[in-house]
Write a protein that holds these residues in place. Structure first.
Motif, PDB file in Angstrom:
ATOM      1  N   GLN A 153       0.837  -1.202   0.000  1.00 56.08           N
ATOM      2  CA  GLN A 153       0.000   0.000   0.000  1.00 56.08           C
ATOM      3  C   GLN A 153       0.874   1.256   0.000  1.00 56.08           C
ATOM      4  N   PHE A 154       1.947   1.219   0.764  1.00 58.57           N
ATOM      5  CA  PHE A 154       2.874   2.348   0.819  1.00 58.57           C
ATOM      6  C   PHE A 154       3.569   2.558  -0.522  1.00 58.57           C
ATOM      7  N   LEU A 155       4.069   1.481  -1.115  1.00 57.02           N
ATOM      8  CA  LEU A 155       4.765   1.603  -2.397  1.00 57.02           C
ATOM      9  C   LEU A 155       3.829   2.113  -3.487  1.00 57.02           C
ATOM     10  N   CYS A 156       2.588   1.651  -3.461  1.00 62.72           N
ATOM     11  CA  CYS A 156       1.640   2.066  -4.502  1.00 62.72           C
ATOM     12  C   CYS A 156       1.258   3.537  -4.362  1.00 62.72           C
ATOM     13  N   ILE A 157       1.173   4.047  -3.139  1.00 65.42           N
ATOM     14  CA  ILE A 157       0.848   5.477  -2.985  1.00 65.42           C
ATOM     15  C   ILE A 157       2.023   6.324  -3.450  1.00 65.42           C
ATOM     16  N   VAL A 158       3.247   5.847  -3.242  1.00 69.68           N
ATOM     17  CA  VAL A 158       4.414   6.567  -3.765  1.00 69.68           C
ATOM     18  C   VAL A 158       4.377   6.575  -5.297  1.00 69.68           C
ATOM     19  N   CYS A 159       4.055   5.425  -5.889  1.00 70.24           N
ATOM     20  CA  CYS A 159       3.963   5.348  -7.360  1.00 70.24           C
ATOM     21  C   CYS A 159       2.885   6.293  -7.886  1.00 70.24           C
ATOM     22  N   ALA A 160       1.757   6.356  -7.188  1.00 71.55           N
ATOM     23  CA  ALA A 160       0.671   7.238  -7.623  1.00 71.55           C
ATOM     24  C   ALA A 160       1.099   8.698  -7.567  1.00 71.55           C
ATOM     25  N   LYS A 161       1.858   9.065  -6.541  1.00 69.13           N
ATOM     26  CA  LYS A 161       2.351  10.445  -6.438  1.00 69.13           C
ATOM     27  C   LYS A 161       3.337  10.758  -7.559  1.00 69.13           C
ATOM     28  N   LEU A 162       4.166   9.802  -7.902  1.00 74.11           N
ATOM     29  CA  LEU A 162       5.115  10.014  -8.998  1.00 74.11           C
ATOM     30  C   LEU A 162       4.384  10.114 -10.332  1.00 74.11           C
ATOM     31  N   LYS A 163       3.294   9.376 -10.471  1.00 78.98           N
ATOM     32  CA  LYS A 163       2.505   9.464 -11.699  1.00 78.98           C
ATOM     33  C   LYS A 163       1.901  10.862 -11.845  1.00 78.98           C
ATOM     34  N   GLN A 164       1.491  11.460 -10.724  1.00 82.12           N
ATOM     35  CA  GLN A 164       0.933  12.815 -10.759  1.00 82.12           C
ATOM     36  C   GLN A 164       1.999  13.847 -11.109  1.00 82.12           C
ATOM     37  N   ASP A 165       3.193  13.690 -10.551  1.00 80.64           N
ATOM     38  CA  ASP A 165       4.298  14.622 -10.800  1.00 80.64           C
ATOM     39  C   ASP A 165       5.539  13.819 -11.182  1.00 80.64           C
ATOM     40  N   PRO A 166       5.670  13.467 -12.457  1.00 83.10           N
ATOM     41  CA  PRO A 166       6.750  12.557 -12.870  1.00 83.10           C
ATOM     42  C   PRO A 166       8.155  13.058 -12.549  1.00 83.10           C
ATOM     43  N   TYR A 167       8.356  14.388 -12.504  1.00 83.02           N
ATOM     44  CA  TYR A 167       9.713  14.885 -12.257  1.00 83.02           C
ATOM     45  C   TYR A 167      10.214  14.462 -10.887  1.00 83.02           C
ATOM     46  N   LEU A 168       9.301  14.147  -9.960  1.00 88.17           N
ATOM     47  CA  LEU A 168       9.709  13.762  -8.608  1.00 88.17           C
ATOM     48  C   LEU A 168      10.498  12.458  -8.592  1.00 88.17           C
ATOM     49  N   VAL A 169      10.399  11.669  -9.676  1.00 87.41           N
ATOM     50  CA  VAL A 169      11.093  10.388  -9.693  1.00 87.41           C
ATOM     51  C   VAL A 169      12.601  10.576  -9.576  1.00 87.41           C
ATOM     52  N   ASN A 170      13.090  11.742  -9.965  1.00 88.09           N
ATOM     53  CA  ASN A 170      14.536  11.986  -9.874  1.00 88.09           C
ATOM     54  C   ASN A 170      15.025  11.965  -8.431  1.00 88.09           C
ATOM     55  N   PHE A 171      14.128  12.214  -7.471  1.00 95.12           N
ATOM     56  CA  PHE A 171      14.517  12.117  -6.065  1.00 95.12           C
ATOM     57  C   PHE A 171      14.763  10.673  -5.646  1.00 95.12           C
ATOM     58  N   PHE A 172      14.279   9.731  -6.437  1.00 98.91           N
ATOM     59  CA  PHE A 172      14.363   8.324  -6.046  1.00 98.91           C
ATOM     60  C   PHE A 172      15.397   7.556  -6.861  1.00 98.91           C
ATOM     61  N   LEU A 173      16.184   8.277  -7.638  1.00 99.18           N
ATOM     62  CA  LEU A 173      17.281   7.654  -8.380  1.00 99.18           C
ATOM     63  C   LEU A 173      18.569   7.963  -7.640  1.00 99.18           C
ATOM     64  N   GLU A 174      19.025   7.033  -6.808  1.00101.55           N
ATOM     65  CA  GLU A 174      20.199   7.261  -5.974  1.00101.55           C
ATOM     66  C   GLU A 174      21.481   7.017  -6.752  1.00101.55           C
ATOM     67  N   ASN A 175      22.534   7.746  -6.345  1.00 96.23           N
ATOM     68  CA  ASN A 175      23.815   7.456  -6.978  1.00 96.23           C
ATOM     69  C   ASN A 175      24.416   6.193  -6.377  1.00 96.23           C
ATOM     70  N   LYS A 176      25.294   5.563  -7.132  1.00 97.19           N
ATOM     71  CA  LYS A 176      25.782   4.242  -6.741  1.00 97.19           C
ATOM     72  C   LYS A 176      26.624   4.279  -5.473  1.00 97.19           C
ATOM     73  N   MET A 177      27.458   5.302  -5.303  1.00102.47           N
ATOM     74  CA  MET A 177      28.335   5.354  -4.139  1.00102.47           C
ATOM     75  C   MET A 177      27.528   5.407  -2.861  1.00102.47           C
ATOM     76  N   LYS A 178      26.453   6.212  -2.889  1.00 96.64           N
ATOM     77  CA  LYS A 178      25.616   6.315  -1.697  1.00 96.64           C
ATOM     78  C   LYS A 178      24.946   4.985  -1.393  1.00 96.64           C
ATOM     79  N   SER A 179      24.509   4.315  -2.444  1.00 97.69           N
ATOM     80  CA  SER A 179      23.826   3.048  -2.251  1.00 97.69           C
ATOM     81  C   SER A 179      24.767   1.999  -1.671  1.00 97.69           C
ATOM     82  N   LEU A 180      26.000   1.952  -2.183  1.00 93.70           N
ATOM     83  CA  LEU A 180      26.956   0.973  -1.687  1.00 93.70           C
ATOM     84  C   LEU A 180      27.295   1.242  -0.229  1.00 93.70           C
ATOM     85  N   ALA A 181      27.391   2.531   0.118  1.00 98.11           N
ATOM     86  CA  ALA A 181      27.690   2.864   1.502  1.00 98.11           C
ATOM     87  C   ALA A 181      26.574   2.420   2.425  1.00 98.11           C
TER      88      ALA A 181
END
Length: 738
Positions: A153-181
C-alpha cells in the motif's frame, strides 16, 4: 488489558479537556510517543498494547484538519514542525528496528496515510523524500511477512504520487556510491535520533552530515535544546542496545540500489499472496510509464525488471505440459493479467494443463500491457529483452524441433500469443523473431537465410495436416496485425520490380495498349476458348459491381488505366464451368453472400494500411528491372503449391489455404492486386500467378468430372452436408475439394 483501559481513559480525558491549539496538540502527541521510549522498560510488548497507534492517528488527523483550515498550498505550523524536526526520519528508524514489535507496520500506515490524505506536495521536501526512500528499501526484503499488505500500500501510494508529478522520480534515483555505503555500514538507533524531537523551538541548531554518511547511518542528527538531561540519560540507556539486525533479502538479486522503488516492487511480485503480487505489478506499470528519460534508463539498465519479465515467461512456458491439446490452446478463454484466478473444481471445461496455460497467457498479457504503457525507450528495451531471452532462448528451440507433437503444441502457443499481442513495440520484435528483418527480394539460393521463417513456411506444407493448418492459421492472424514489415517481408519485396510481367518495348505507334490499360500482348479472357461456355447469368454486370465497390478517392481514381474491376471479377467467376458448380442449386450460397463481409474487411485493411503510404498505382514499367529473374518468394510458392493440389487435399486444409490467400488479396497495394488478382497481366516466361494456378486446377477438374458417375447430384449432396443441411452418411467417390 491494563494498557487498553489506559488508552480508553486517555481518550476520555482528551475529549473532556479544553481544546488546545493544533500545534500544541500535535506536539503533545509526538512527545507522548518519544516519552514511551524513555519511560518503558519492556520493549517486547507489541505496539498494539501501547498508545502509539492512537497518537499517530491523532497526529495525522491534526495535519489533515490544519490543511483544511488553511489556504491551498500554505504550510501550517504542525506540518512545519513535522518537517523541521524530521519526525519521518525518526519514525523510519523506529520502524526499521520494529520496536516495539509491530512498529514497522504502524510506520508504514502513517507514511501511506500522510502521502495519501495530504493534498499539498510533500515529496519535494528533503525531510520527506529522504525517509520515504529509506523506508522503500525495507519493503520486499522478506516475502510473506506480516507487513506485506502495508508495504505494498505504501509503495503504490508513492507510485501514484510520482505518476501525478513525474519529475519527482529523480529524487528516487540514488547514486551508486551512496547506495553501496548504505549496504556496508550497520544501522543503530542512537540517542541522536530522538534528540531534540520534543523541542518547540524553530531553531534546532541541527548540523547536517555529508549525504553519504547520512545514507549510511540511516538517520539525521539534531541537537537538543530543552529536553531535561535526566530524561535523555534514561532514553540513551533504554536504547543503547537496540540495534537493527539485517534481515535476509528475497531471492531476487538486485544488481545495485539505484532504483529501490522498482526493486522493492519486483520482490513483491513474487509474493505468495496473489493480491500483493498484482498490486506490485500495478505499481511497476505506473513506474514504467513515467516520461522521465533518466528513470527509463535506470529502470531497464540498473534493475532486474527485464530479467524478471523474461525469466517468469520462460519458467511458465516450460511448465506447460507437452501434451496440451492445440484446440484447448486455441479456445481457452481470453486472459487478462491479474484476473487469472482459476479453480479446477469449479471449471466444467477443465483440461490437463489449463492452470499452467492460464498462468502463462496471463503473464504474457502483463508483459504486453507493460510494454504498451511504457515510456518509449523503456518499451524498446523491454521488448528486446523478451525477444532475446524468451522468443529466441525458449520458444525457437521448441518451434525448430522435429517431434510432430512438439511442433504442433509450440506452433499453437505461438499462434495464441500472435493473436494476443497488442503492443506495437512487442509486435515488432515478434515479427522480427518470426520473419527476420530482411527486406531485399528473396532468391531461391537464400531461401533459408532466416531459419525459423523458412521452417514455419515449410510447415505450411507439412506431411501432417494438423501442423499445416495450425501454421497457416498463425500466418493468417499475423497478416491481420498492423505492421507493415509482415506483408513486405512475406510478399511485397518480391513484387517491387514487377518482373513477373513481360513487356515488349513500346513505340508511340504501338496499338497493343488498349483503352483498358492492358499490357502489350495480354489476352482478353472472354475470348479465350476455355471460357466459351460463359452464360450471361454467371457474370456480374459492370454497373452492379461498381455500385458496390468502395467510392473513388482523389488518390485512387477509377479511370487509372488498370483493368476494369468487373472484368476481373467475371473472369474469376467464369473459371469454373457450370457443370462443376453447385452454388446456384442451394439458395443463399452464391458468392454474392460474401460480398458485404468482403467490403467490410477491405475497408478495415485500407484503414490499417493508410499509415504506410502505399502508392495508388503500380510502379512505372520503365523504372522497373524487368530483366531480373522473378521468384514469388517462399511464402507464395508454398501457397501456390498447396492451391495447385486443392483437388487432392482435405477440405479443412483447402479452407485454410484459401483463407490466407483471401487475406493477402485484401491488402490495397497495386502490386498485390496486379499479381494476385489481375488475370489480364502478361506473365513473364516461367512465372505463375494465382489465376494461372487456378486455371490449371480447373483443367484437371474437368478431366476428373468425366470419371465420376452422377457427379452433379453427388456434388450437391456434399455441399448440403458441409452446410449442415443434410445428415452425414456414406457416399462413394466424394470429390474432396467440395
Amino acid at each position: 488489558m491494563f494498557s487498553k483501559f489506559t488508552s480508553i481513559l486517555q481518550h476520555a480525558v482528551e475529549a473532556l479537556a479544553p481544546s488546545l491549539p493544533l500545534q500544541e496538540d500535535f506536539v503533545y502527541h509526538w512527545k507522548a510517543i518519544t516519552h514511551y521510549y524513555i519511560e518503558t522498560s519492556d520493549d517486547k510488548a507489541p505496539v498494539t498494547d501501547t498508545n502509539i497507534p492512537s497518537h499517530l492517528e491523532q497526529m495525522l488527523d491534526i495535519l489533515v484538519q490544519e490543511e483544511n483550515e488553511r489556504e491551498s498550498g500554505e504550510t501550517g505550523p504542525c506540518m512545519e514542525y513535522l518537517l523541521h524536526h524530521k519526525i519521518l526520519e525518526t519514525l523510519y528508524t523506529l520502524g526499521k528496528a520494529d520496536c516495539p514489535p509491530g512498529m514497522k507496520q504502524q510506520v508504514l500506515v502513517f507514511y501511506t496515510k500522510l502521502l495519501g490524505r495530504i493534498r499539498q506536495p510533500l515529496l519535494p521536501h528533503i525531510n520527506v523524500h529522504r525517509p520515504v526512500q529509506k523506508l522503500i528499501r525495507l519493503c520486499g526484503e522478506v516475502l510473506a511477512t506480516p507487513t506485506e499488505n502495508e508495504e505494498i500500500q505504501f509503495l503504490c501510494i508513492v507510485c501514484a504520487k510520482l505518476k501525478q508529478d513525474p519529475y519527482l522520480v529523480n529524487f528516487f534515483l540514488e547514486n551508486k556510491m551512496k547506495s553501496l555505503a548504505s549496504k556496508g555500514v550497520p544501522s543503530v538507533i542512537s540517542e541522536d535520533t530522538l534528540k531534540g524531537q520534543d523541542s518547540l523551538s524553530t531553531d534546532t541548531g541541527q548540523s547536517r552530515q555529508p549525504e553519504e554518511l547520512s545514507g549510511a547511518t540511516g538517520m539525521e542528527q539534531t541537537e537538543l535544546e530543552d529536553e531535561p538531561p535526566h530524561q535523555m540519560d534514561h532514553l540513551s540507556t533504554s536504547l543503547d542496545n537496540l540495534s537493527v539486525t539485517s534481515l535476509p533479502e528475497a531471492s531476487v538479486v538486485r544488481p545495485n540500489q539505484d532504483y529501490n522503488l522498482v526493486n522493492s516492487l519486483l520482490n513483491l511480485t513474487r509474493s505468495p499472496d496473489g493480491r500483493i503480487a498484482v498490486k506490485a505489478c500495478e505499481g511497476l506499470m505506473l513506474l514504467v510509464s513515467l516520461p522521465e528519460p533518466a528513470a527509463a534508463k535506470c529502470l531497464t539498465q540498473s534493475t532486474c525488471l527485464c530479467e524478471l519479465l523474461t525469466d517468469r515467461l520462460a519458467s511458465l512456458y516450460k511448465a506447460l505440459p507437452q501434451s496440451v491439446d492445440p484446440l484447448d490452446i486455441e479456445t481457452v478463454e481470453a486472459i487478462n493479467w491479474g484476473l487469472d484466478s482459476y479453480s479446477h473444481k469449479e471449471d466444467a471445461s477443465a483440461f490437463p494443463g489449463k492452470r499452467a496455460l492460464i498462468s502463462f497467457l496471463s503473464w504474457f498479457d502483463y508483459c504486453d500491457q507493460l510494454i504498451k504503457e511504457a515510456q518509449k525507450t523503456a518499451a524498446v528495451a523491454l521488448a528486446k529483452a523478451v525477444h532475446e531471452r524468451f522468443f529466441i532462448g525458449v520458444m525457437e528451440p521448441q518451434l525448430m524441433q522435429t517431434s510432430e507433437m512438439g511442433i504442433l503444441t509450440s506452433t499453437a502457443l505461438l499462434h495464441r500469443i500472435v493473436r494476443q499481442v497488442t503492443s506495437d513495440v512487442l509486435l515488432q520484435e515478434m515479427v522480427f523473431f518470426i520473419l527476420g528483418e530482411q527486406r531485399e527480394p528473396e532468391t531461391v539460393a537464400e531461401i533459408s537465410r532466416h531459419p525459423l521463417r523458412h521452417r514455419l513456411i515449410e510447415h505450411c506444407d507439412h506431411i501432417s495436416d494438423e501442423i499445416s493448418i495450425m501454421t497457416l492459421r498463425m500466418f493468417e492472424h499475423l497478416l491481420q496485425k498492423p505492421n507493415e514489415h509482415i506483408l513486405y517481408n512475406l510478399v511485397l519485396r518480391n513484387l517491387e520490380e514487377r518482373n513477373y510481367t513481360e513487356c515488349k518495348p513500346l513505340c508511340p505507334e504501338d496499338k497493343d495498349v488498349v483503352e483498358n490499360g492492358l499490357i502489350a500482348g495480354a489476352v482478353d479472357l472472354e475470348e479465350d476458348p476455355l471460357f466459351t461456355d460463359i452464360s450471361p447469368e454467371n457474370t456480374l454486370p459492370n454497373q452492379e459491381w461498381l455500385s458496390s465497390s468502395p467510392p473513388a478517392t482523389p488518390d485512387h481514381p477509377k479511370n487509372d488505366g488498370k483493368t476494369e474491376v468487373h472484368k476481373i471479377v467475371n473472369s474469376f467467376l467464369c473459371l469454373v464451368p457450370d457443370d462443376a458448380k453447385s452454388s446456384y442449386h442451394v439458395e443463399g450460397t452464391g458468392y454474392d453472400t460474401y460480398l458485404r463481409d468482403a467490403h467490410r474487411q477491405f475497408r478495415d485493411y485500407c484503414a490499417i494500411c493508410l499509415r504506410w503510404e502505399w502508392p495508388g498505382s503500380p510502379k512505372a514499367l520503365e523504372k522497373c528491372n524487368l530483366e531480373a529473374a522473378f521468384f514469388e518468394g517462399h511464402f507464395l510458392k508454398v501457397l501456390f503449391d498447396r492451391m495447385g493440389r486443392i483437388l487432392d487435399q482435405p477440405y479443412d486444409v483447402n479452407l485454410q489455404v484459401t483463407s490466407v490467400l483471401s487475406r493477402l488479396s485484401l491488402f490495397p497495394h497495386p502490386h498485390i492486386h496486379e499479381y494476385l488478382l489481375d488475370p489480364y497481366v502478361n506473365l513473364a516466361p516461367g512465372c505463375r500467378s494465382l489465376f494461372s494456378v487456378i486455371v490449371r486446377v480447373v483443367g484437371d477438374l474437368m478431366l476428373r468430372i468425366q470419371r465420376i458417375q452422377d457427379f452433379t447430384p453427388k456434388l450437391l449432396l456434399v455441399r448440403k452436408r458441409l452446410l449442415g443441411l443434410e445428415p452425414e452418411g456414406p457416399l462413394q467417390a466424394l470429390p474432396s475439394c467440395w
